[in-house]
Write a protein that holds these residues in place. Structure first.
Motif, PDB file in Angstrom:
ATOM      1  N   ILE A   1       0.855  -1.163   0.000  1.00  0.00           N
ATOM      2  CA  ILE A   1       0.000   0.000   0.000  1.00  0.00           C
ATOM      3  C   ILE A   1       0.903   1.229   0.000  1.00  0.00           C
ATOM      4  CG2 ILE A   1      -1.753   1.264   1.260  1.00  0.00           C
ATOM      5  CD1 ILE A   1      -2.515  -1.400   2.584  1.00  0.00           C
TER       6      ILE A   1
ATOM      7  N   ARG B   1      -5.250  -3.337   5.352  1.00  0.00           N
ATOM      8  CA  ARG B   1      -5.941  -2.519   4.357  1.00  0.00           C
ATOM      9  C   ARG B   1      -7.055  -1.675   4.985  1.00  0.00           C
ATOM     10  NH1 ARG B   1      -5.544   0.329  -0.157  1.00  0.00           N
ATOM     11  NH2 ARG B   1      -4.453  -1.321  -1.224  1.00  0.00           N
TER      12      ARG B   1
ATOM     13  N   TYR C   1      -5.539   1.298   6.753  1.00  0.00           N
ATOM     14  CA  TYR C   1      -5.083   2.325   5.813  1.00  0.00           C
ATOM     15  C   TYR C   1      -6.269   3.088   5.219  1.00  0.00           C
ATOM     16  CZ  TYR C   1      -2.913   4.509   1.773  1.00  0.00           C
ATOM     17  OH  TYR C   1      -2.503   5.416   0.843  1.00  0.00           O
ATOM     18  N   ASP C   2      -7.276   2.361   4.785  1.00  0.00           N
ATOM     19  CA  ASP C   2      -8.430   3.003   4.160  1.00  0.00           C
ATOM     20  C   ASP C   2      -9.191   3.908   5.127  1.00  0.00           C
ATOM     21  OD1 ASP C   2      -7.857   1.745   1.771  1.00  0.00           O
ATOM     22  OD2 ASP C   2      -9.317   0.134   2.070  1.00  0.00           O
TER      23      ASP C   2
END
Length: 138
Positions: free
Chosen positions: A2, A110, A113-114
């Motif tokens: 990422i 993920r 992070y999102d």
């Protein structure tokens, strides 16, 4: 992997302040800001990580790397070197995050992070402003 970048050049006041600082001070400010941003992601990933033994969450850490001149790089890393019995080795994090043919995925990197991009950017800018103020007040 990422990837995400924070560009301070668009913020006129902050970029002018960075120009006033010496090269070493400017690099130090940028390093502090990127680490503050990465810490937000680390904390969220630790919160979302499965906690059967706590080993996985404990091995989610912030790392700094050398960037090109005038660049600071920091990120979130899951320690996974050494023997499987080592307390600082969570090699299985990939299997948890992505799943296997026998195990359903339980993503935690993920979603961290999102869900925390805006907060991480705000933390970086706040830390940069505080570090610049500290240097300029000397």
């Amino acid at each position: 992997m990422i990837g995400g970048k924070l560009d301070f050049s668009g913020l006129l006041d902050l970029s002018k302040d960075l120009e006033v600082l010496s090269k070493a001070e400017s690099n130090n400010v940028l390093r502090q800001a990127t680490r503050a941003s990465a810490a937000v992601f680390r904390d969220e990933a630790r919160r979302l990580a499965p906690k059967r033994t706590g080993k996985l969450a404990r091995n989610i850490v912030v790392v700094s790397q050398r960037g090109h001149q005038g660049e600071a790089v920091a990120g979130v890393h899951v320690r996974s070197k050494g023997k499987a019995s080592n307390r600082n080795n969570a090699f299985y994090w990939r299997f948890v995050e992505l799943g296997t043919s026998d195990m359903v995925a339980i993503p935690f990197i993920r979603p961290a992070y999102d869900g925390k991009q805006e907060e991480a950017a705000r933390a970086a800018f706040d830390k940069a402003n505080a570090a610049i103020d500290k240097v300029l007040s000397k």
